[in-house]
Design a protein around this motif. Structure first.
Motif, mmCIF file in Angstrom:
data_model
loop_
_atom_site.group_PDB
_atom_site.id
_atom_site.type_symbol
_atom_site.label_atom_id
_atom_site.label_comp_id
_atom_site.label_asym_id
_atom_site.label_seq_id
_atom_site.Cartn_x
_atom_site.Cartn_y
_atom_site.Cartn_z
ATOM 1 N N GLN A 224 7.527 99.578 21.085
ATOM 2 C CA GLN A 224 7.535 100.032 22.258
ATOM 3 C C GLN A 224 5.944 100.052 22.633
ATOM 4 N N LYS A 225 5.208 100.151 22.127
ATOM 5 C CA LYS A 225 3.667 100.198 22.264
ATOM 6 C C LYS A 225 3.298 98.882 22.422
ATOM 7 N N THR A 226 3.884 97.773 21.717
ATOM 8 C CA THR A 226 3.698 96.460 22.062
ATOM 9 C C THR A 226 4.149 95.837 23.365
ATOM 10 N N LEU A 227 5.320 96.382 23.473
ATOM 11 C CA LEU A 227 5.627 95.864 24.952
ATOM 12 C C LEU A 227 4.920 96.563 26.065
ATOM 13 N N HIS A 228 4.180 97.647 25.870
ATOM 14 C CA HIS A 228 3.798 98.196 26.881
ATOM 15 C C HIS A 228 2.287 97.331 26.927
ATOM 16 N N LEU A 229 1.575 97.081 25.884
ATOM 17 C CA LEU A 229 0.284 96.307 25.900
ATOM 18 C C LEU A 229 0.778 94.710 26.649
ATOM 19 N N THR A 231 3.085 93.830 28.603
ATOM 20 C CA THR A 231 3.279 93.888 30.136
ATOM 21 C C THR A 231 2.078 94.539 30.747
ATOM 22 N N LYS A 232 0.995 94.837 30.437
ATOM 23 C CA LYS A 232 -0.177 95.452 31.303
ATOM 24 C C LYS A 232 -0.989 94.423 31.921
ATOM 25 N N GLY A 233 -0.437 93.331 31.872
ATOM 26 C CA GLY A 233 -1.215 91.861 32.639
ATOM 27 C C GLY A 233 -2.348 91.423 32.193
ATOM 28 N N ARG A 234 -2.928 92.038 31.046
ATOM 29 C CA ARG A 234 -4.036 91.532 30.318
ATOM 30 C C ARG A 234 -4.012 90.504 29.275
ATOM 31 N N SER A 235 -4.620 89.465 29.163
ATOM 32 C CA SER A 235 -4.259 88.429 28.208
ATOM 33 C C SER A 235 -5.156 88.713 27.040
ATOM 34 N N VAL A 236 -4.312 89.104 25.878
ATOM 35 C CA VAL A 236 -4.774 89.541 24.547
ATOM 36 C C VAL A 236 -4.082 88.403 23.607
ATOM 37 N N PRO A 237 -4.982 87.839 22.748
ATOM 38 C CA PRO A 237 -4.459 87.189 21.601
ATOM 39 C C PRO A 237 -3.399 87.792 20.939
ATOM 40 N N ALA A 242 -1.312 92.080 17.353
ATOM 41 C CA ALA A 242 -0.931 92.842 16.143
ATOM 42 C C ALA A 242 -1.677 93.794 15.517
ATOM 43 N N LEU A 243 -2.936 93.767 15.344
ATOM 44 C CA LEU A 243 -3.752 94.520 14.681
ATOM 45 C C LEU A 243 -4.108 95.726 15.459
ATOM 46 N N GLU A 244 -4.078 95.827 16.973
ATOM 47 C CA GLU A 244 -4.062 97.098 17.777
ATOM 48 C C GLU A 244 -2.887 97.732 17.561
ATOM 49 N N CYS A 245 -1.753 97.183 17.050
ATOM 50 C CA CYS A 245 -0.550 98.029 17.036
ATOM 51 C C CYS A 245 0.040 98.199 15.687
ATOM 52 N N LEU A 263 13.984 87.830 20.349
ATOM 53 C CA LEU A 263 12.888 86.719 20.788
ATOM 54 C C LEU A 263 11.589 86.781 20.192
ATOM 55 N N SER A 264 10.863 85.850 20.566
ATOM 56 C CA SER A 264 9.429 85.848 20.324
ATOM 57 C C SER A 264 8.682 86.588 21.174
ATOM 58 N N PRO A 265 7.400 87.005 21.175
ATOM 59 C CA PRO A 265 6.665 87.671 22.279
ATOM 60 C C PRO A 265 6.437 86.889 23.578
ATOM 61 N N SER A 266 6.196 85.421 23.324
ATOM 62 C CA SER A 266 6.091 84.605 24.469
ATOM 63 C C SER A 266 7.514 84.411 25.283
ATOM 64 N N ASP A 267 8.520 84.220 24.547
ATOM 65 C CA ASP A 267 9.994 84.124 25.300
ATOM 66 C C ASP A 267 10.084 85.570 26.116
ATOM 67 N N TYR A 268 9.793 86.394 25.575
ATOM 68 C CA TYR A 268 10.044 87.845 25.968
ATOM 69 C C TYR A 268 9.170 87.912 27.255
ATOM 70 N N LEU A 269 7.968 87.324 27.484
ATOM 71 C CA LEU A 269 7.148 87.515 28.510
ATOM 72 C C LEU A 269 7.876 86.417 29.609
ATOM 73 N N THR A 270 8.292 85.431 29.155
ATOM 74 C CA THR A 270 8.911 84.328 30.284
ATOM 75 C C THR A 270 10.204 85.088 31.045
#
Length: 283
Positions: A224-229, A231-237, A242-245, A263-270
């Motif tokens: 859930q933390k990864t989903l929050h980050l 969807t915050k709108g900032r572009s993070v590699p 992964a390290l932040e979480c 889903l992969s994270p990129s597919d999720y964002l799409t």
């Protein structure tokens, strides 16, 4: 009554969404919610796991349909009022059930005092409320004229079923707070040592109150933390995310993400919509 209209134009047109947090149930319930709008164009969506137990009441029609995750052409139908246990993977929803719907999101452990069985018995399952409490909650809510009245009736309904003689073990809310503070990156062995009980006993009382094991709950909190980050709108590699979480590396992060969302994270964002735990599937 604290009511918030949180809806912005998204998948539904002319839709409304209200949230209400009843003070009388604050120790057990995170919030009530009410949603009404036109059906979306897509017919299925994934509801991603967040570790919560919830009630869902379909006011549009007296049925709830869930599709099989591995075989979406297959489905199960329940009554219009259901109790959903804590899930460790996504649910596949029929969006036709979402035109007019109310719900209750319980706090971790908050559902236990309303039930006559431990929560692990309904983990990763959904049950019809008519088999649980007998009284037709859906008809009670439909007879109300406004959503405020529906919230009030729902509040009284739950208060009448509250068993204060069935408290949650104090170790459980303590553990949940620590897990949430650390975003799931918390060694269970150290937590058990702080609590002064055996790991076997801790896992038992945790599953009784939450529904899933402590390690699984920690993984969901981190997810859930990864989903929050994301969807915050900032572009993070993804490697930095992964390290932040608290993941070992990007590969570990993507593997865990796929386990929960398929889903992969990129597919999720799409594919994601306005609400981060709901992902539309192609029509």
């Amino acid at each position: 009554m604290a009511l918030y209209n949180l809806h912005k134009k998204g998948w539904f047109v002319l839709a409304i969404y209200y949230r209400y947090s009843p003070a009388s149930l604050a120790a057990y319930v995170a919030f009530f919610w009410f949603y009404e709008g036109e059906k979306p164009a897509h017919t299925m969506e994934r509801r991603l796991p967040d570790g919560s137990v919830s009630l869902v009441i379909n006011l549009h029609e007296d049925r709830t349909r869930l599709y099989n995750r591995e075989h979406p052409e297959r489905f199960c139908e329940y009554s219009g009022s259901v109790l959903s246990g804590a899930h460790s993977t996504f649910l596949l929803l029929d969006t036709g059930c979402l035109a007019s719907v109310m719900g209750v999101v319980f706090r971790p452990g908050g559902a236990l005092p309303f039930l006559s069985f431990p929560l692990h018995e309904i983990a990763n399952t959904v049950i019809s409320l008519d088999t649980l409490w007998g009284e037709d909650l859906r008809e009670l809510l439909l007879d109300a004229e406004t959503y405020q009245q529906r919230f009030e009736r729902l509040e009284r309904f739950l208060l009448a079923r509250l068993k204060e003689t069935k408290p949650v073990h104090p170790a459980v809310p303590y553990a949940v707070r620590k897990m949430q503070q650390e975003y799931g990156a918390l060694p269970i062995a150290g937590l058990v040592e702080d609590l002064g009980m055996s790991q076997t006993r801790f896992v038992q009382i945790f599953k009784e109150a939450i529904g899933i094991a402590p390690k699984q709950f920690c993984r969901i909190v981190r997810f859930q933390k990864t989903l929050h980050l994301l969807t915050k709108g900032r572009s993070v590699p993804l490697s930095r995310l992964a390290l932040e979480c608290g993941y070992f590396d990007q590969a570990h992060f993507i593997h865990d993400f796929r386990n929960f969302a398929a889903l992969s994270p990129s597919d999720y964002l799409t594919r994601r919509g306005e609400y981060r735990n709901h992902v539309a599937l192609p029509v």
